[in-house]
Structures are given as C-alpha cells and as structure tokens.
Design an enzyme around this catalytic site. Structure first.
Site, PDB file in Angstrom:
ATOM      1  N   ASN A   9       0.877  -1.181   0.000  1.00 53.86           N
ATOM      2  CA  ASN A   9       0.000   0.000   0.000  1.00 53.86           C
ATOM      3  C   ASN A   9       0.913   1.231   0.000  1.00 53.86           C
ATOM      4  O   ASN A   9       1.500   1.578   1.022  1.00 53.86           O
ATOM      5  CB  ASN A   9      -0.886  -0.030   1.248  1.00 53.86           C
ATOM      6  CG  ASN A   9      -1.721   1.236   1.375  1.00 53.86           C
ATOM      7  OD1 ASN A   9      -1.772   2.055   0.455  1.00 53.86           O
ATOM      8  ND2 ASN A   9      -2.377   1.395   2.514  1.00 53.86           N
ATOM      9  N   LYS A  11       0.148   4.256  -0.280  1.00 55.58           N
ATOM     10  CA  LYS A  11      -0.480   5.454   0.301  1.00 55.58           C
ATOM     11  C   LYS A  11      -0.240   6.655  -0.616  1.00 55.58           C
ATOM     12  O   LYS A  11      -0.196   6.487  -1.832  1.00 55.58           O
ATOM     13  CB  LYS A  11       0.014   5.660   1.737  1.00 55.58           C
ATOM     14  CG  LYS A  11      -0.181   4.388   2.579  1.00 55.58           C
ATOM     15  CD  LYS A  11      -0.008   4.587   4.055  1.00 55.58           C
ATOM     16  CE  LYS A  11      -0.262   3.261   4.775  1.00 55.58           C
ATOM     17  NZ  LYS A  11      -0.194   3.361   6.226  1.00 55.58           N
ATOM     18  N   HIS A  95      -9.554   1.228   4.833  1.00 55.18           N
ATOM     19  CA  HIS A  95      -8.283   1.419   5.532  1.00 55.18           C
ATOM     20  C   HIS A  95      -8.515   2.370   6.700  1.00 55.18           C
ATOM     21  O   HIS A  95      -9.324   3.295   6.605  1.00 55.18           O
ATOM     22  CB  HIS A  95      -7.234   1.988   4.563  1.00 55.18           C
ATOM     23  CG  HIS A  95      -5.858   1.957   5.167  1.00 55.18           C
ATOM     24  ND1 HIS A  95      -5.435   2.910   6.069  1.00 55.18           N
ATOM     25  CD2 HIS A  95      -4.836   1.087   5.012  1.00 55.18           C
ATOM     26  CE1 HIS A  95      -4.200   2.606   6.443  1.00 55.18           C
ATOM     27  NE2 HIS A  95      -3.806   1.509   5.822  1.00 55.18           N
ATOM     28  N   GLU A  97      -6.964   4.811   7.730  1.00 55.74           N
ATOM     29  CA  GLU A  97      -6.792   6.231   7.383  1.00 55.74           C
ATOM     30  C   GLU A  97      -8.053   6.779   6.707  1.00 55.74           C
ATOM     31  O   GLU A  97      -8.381   7.947   6.858  1.00 55.74           O
ATOM     32  CB  GLU A  97      -5.534   6.389   6.504  1.00 55.74           C
ATOM     33  CG  GLU A  97      -4.269   6.206   7.339  1.00 55.74           C
ATOM     34  CD  GLU A  97      -3.101   5.578   6.615  1.00 55.74           C
ATOM     35  OE1 GLU A  97      -3.075   5.568   5.373  1.00 55.74           O
ATOM     36  OE2 GLU A  97      -2.198   5.059   7.319  1.00 55.74           O
ATOM     37  N   GLU A 167      -5.429  -4.841  10.462  1.00 56.39           N
ATOM     38  CA  GLU A 167      -4.418  -3.809  10.667  1.00 56.39           C
ATOM     39  C   GLU A 167      -4.689  -3.087  11.982  1.00 56.39           C
ATOM     40  O   GLU A 167      -5.509  -2.155  12.027  1.00 56.39           O
ATOM     41  CB  GLU A 167      -4.454  -2.787   9.522  1.00 56.39           C
ATOM     42  CG  GLU A 167      -4.134  -3.381   8.169  1.00 56.39           C
ATOM     43  CD  GLU A 167      -3.534  -2.331   7.231  1.00 56.39           C
ATOM     44  OE1 GLU A 167      -2.423  -2.564   6.755  1.00 56.39           O
ATOM     45  OE2 GLU A 167      -4.165  -1.288   7.002  1.00 56.39           O
ATOM     46  N   GLY A 173       2.429   2.445  10.780  1.00 53.23           N
ATOM     47  CA  GLY A 173       3.363   3.563  10.632  1.00 53.23           C
ATOM     48  C   GLY A 173       4.055   3.954  11.924  1.00 53.23           C
ATOM     49  O   GLY A 173       4.682   5.000  12.005  1.00 53.23           O
ATOM     50  N   SER A 212       3.365  -2.090  10.321  1.00 55.55           N
ATOM     51  CA  SER A 212       4.822  -2.153  10.515  1.00 55.55           C
ATOM     52  C   SER A 212       5.397  -3.540  10.223  1.00 55.55           C
ATOM     53  O   SER A 212       6.311  -3.998  10.912  1.00 55.55           O
ATOM     54  CB  SER A 212       5.215  -1.693  11.924  1.00 55.55           C
ATOM     55  OG  SER A 212       4.800  -0.354  12.130  1.00 55.55           O
TER      56      SER A 212
HETATM   57  P1  13P Z   1       3.020   0.437   7.728  1.00 54.70           P
HETATM   58  O1  13P Z   1       3.552  -0.845   7.152  1.00 54.70           O
HETATM   59  O2  13P Z   1       3.771   1.650   7.282  1.00 54.70           O
HETATM   60  O3  13P Z   1       2.831   0.365   9.213  1.00 54.70           O
HETATM   61  O4  13P Z   1       1.538   0.635   7.120  1.00 54.70           O
HETATM   62  C1  13P Z   1       0.629  -0.402   7.220  1.00 54.70           C
HETATM   63  C2  13P Z   1      -0.559  -0.050   6.431  1.00 54.70           C
HETATM   64  O5  13P Z   1      -1.302   0.855   6.771  1.00 54.70           O
HETATM   65  C3  13P Z   1      -0.806  -0.801   5.185  1.00 54.70           C
HETATM   66  O6  13P Z   1      -2.070  -0.557   4.695  1.00 54.70           O
END
Ligand code: 13P
Length: 258
Positions: A9, A11, A95, A97, A167, A173, A212
C-alpha cells in the site's frame, strides 16, 4: 492451502519517476516467487503508468479507494469500472486512514465493498482496533462490528471474492508491530467469525496482517496458521524490503537460500 498475498500500500507517496524505478525493481525480483501473489497499490494518478509497466508480468496492481456507482456528479472521486479499465484487480476498502481522516463510516464502507464486487474488483476489507480500544478489551467487538456491517449488507457469499486485512491502528506507521501471537489471535477470531457464516469461505479467504510489517518480522508473522500474507505500508516503498517480505512468504527454493 491458501496462496499468500503480499500487497504494497503505497499510500500518498511517489512521483512518476520514483514509481517507475520502484516498479522496475519489484518486477525484476518478483519472478523468483511464483508461489505467492504480489500486488501493488499506487495512487490513482499513477495507475496508468503502473498498468503499462506491469501488464504481462505476474505482479498485480490495484487501488486504495473507490466511490460508488459507475459515473456521475461526484467531483474528485473515481469509480470501480474506471479502476477495472486500468487493469486493477483489487481495491482497499476501509483502511483506517479512510475511516478516521476521511470519516468513512460503516454503511458507506459496506456500500463501497459491494461497489467493488459489482465492478469485478476484489475488495481488501481492512479492519482493526485503536490502541485505546485494545487497552479497553474491545478488539474483538470492534473487528466484529467492522466485519458484520459488511456481511449484513453484501452477504457472506460476497466474501468468496474478498480478502480481509487485519491492521491494528496502533501498529500502522509506528514501528510497533503486533506480536505474532497477538496477530494470530485476532486472525483466528476473524476466521471463526467467517466460519459461523460459511465454513467453505472461512477455509479459503485470505487474512493479511498489516502494521509495521518489515523484512525482519515478516517471517515470524507469516509462520502463523491464520496469517495469509501482508499489507505493507512503509516497507513497500523500498523494492529491496518489499521483495525480502515476498521471500519470507514464499516457499520457493530461491527464497529459502536468502
Ligand atoms: P506500515 O507498514 O507503514 O505500518 O503501514 C501499514 C498499512 O497501513 C498498510 O495498509
């Protein structure tokens, strides 16, 4: 036996030149791991480039979001059929976010999940609890509500074409990762919940871990029986790290040598 899926992903990251070099490097390495599915999820405006670069390769691509319907007066939005036309096979739905920053609520996400299927896309439904919810012992209740709202709207049979990504929000992150045991516990809970609705779908649906995931923790997470792959954020922006996670998921001889 479920085939592992490793999905990047990206982003809101990347320029055209960065995407080109990232895709070229992933494409070169991905051929070593034919027993797993590899997917990248760039931003909308990079999809046409990714389509050109990845057509006729084993690496798949998809989108991070969509809106309902086929077309219409929805300024700034992109529909499922538009993504399908660009060769997308998967799309992220819900997601964290999107749930928090863009306030996407349960009814909207259920409708988006169905819109993805209607367009011939496979939805990757993201679920997970915040740190406060985990500390309050609400992890299972939160995940259950996120799943059941979609099952009620789209029907359990819709999950035959879907992927679920667990997740934990506190791990995204942050560099904090759920331990393999913590992740497995929630993955098993999710699979049990699907089993209560449809035993066959529960056996075949892939449940990815995200939060992560990195080359140094991927193998221990992916070794767990209900973890069928990863949804990778930060580490997917570096081809070497992303391919190292692919290697951890693969049982190919070349992967074992590393
Ligand atoms: P990270 O791997 O940066 O923690 O992000 C995970 C994520 O949100 C994947 O959709």
């Amino acid at each position: 036996m479920r085939k592992s899926l490793i999905a990047g992903n990206w982003k809101m990251h990347g320029s055209l030149s960065q995407v080109k070099s990232l895709v070229d490097n992933i494409k070169q390495g991905a051929g070593a791991y034919t027993d797993i599915d590899i997917l990248v999820l760039p931003v909308f405006v990079h999809l046409a480039l990714v389509h050109d670069l990845l057509s006729h390769t084993p690496v798949m691509w998809g989108a991070q979001n969509l809106y309902l319907g086929t077309q219409g007066a929805y300024t700034g939005e992109v529909s499922g059929p538009m993504l399908k036309e660009l060769g997308c096979q998967y799309v992220l739905i819900g997601h964290s976010e999107r749930r928090t920053i863009f306030r996407e609520d349960l009814p909207l996400l259920a409708a988006k999940f169905k819109a993805a299927l209607d367009a011939g896309l496979k939805p990757i439904l993201c679920v997970g609890e915040t740190r406060a919810q985990r500390e309050n012992g609400e992890t299972e209740a939160v995940v259950r509500e996120q799943l059941e709202s979609v099952i009620a709207f789209a029907g359990i049979s819709a999950f035959a074409q879907a992927v679920i990504a667990y997740e934990p929000v506190w791990a995204i992150g942050t560099g904090l990762t759920a331990t393999p045991e913590q992740a497995q516990e929630v993955h098993a809970y999710i699979r049990d919940l699907i089993t209560q609705n449809n035993v066959d779908i529960a056996k075949t649906i892939r449940i990815l871990y995200g939060g992560s995931m990195k080359p140094d923790n991927a193998a221990s997470l992916l070794a767990k029986p209900d973890i069928d792959g990863g949804l990778i954020g930060g580490a997917s922006l570096d081809a070497g790290s992303f391919l190292a996670i692919c290697a951890a998921a693969s049982r190919e001889p070349t992967a074992a040598i590393k």
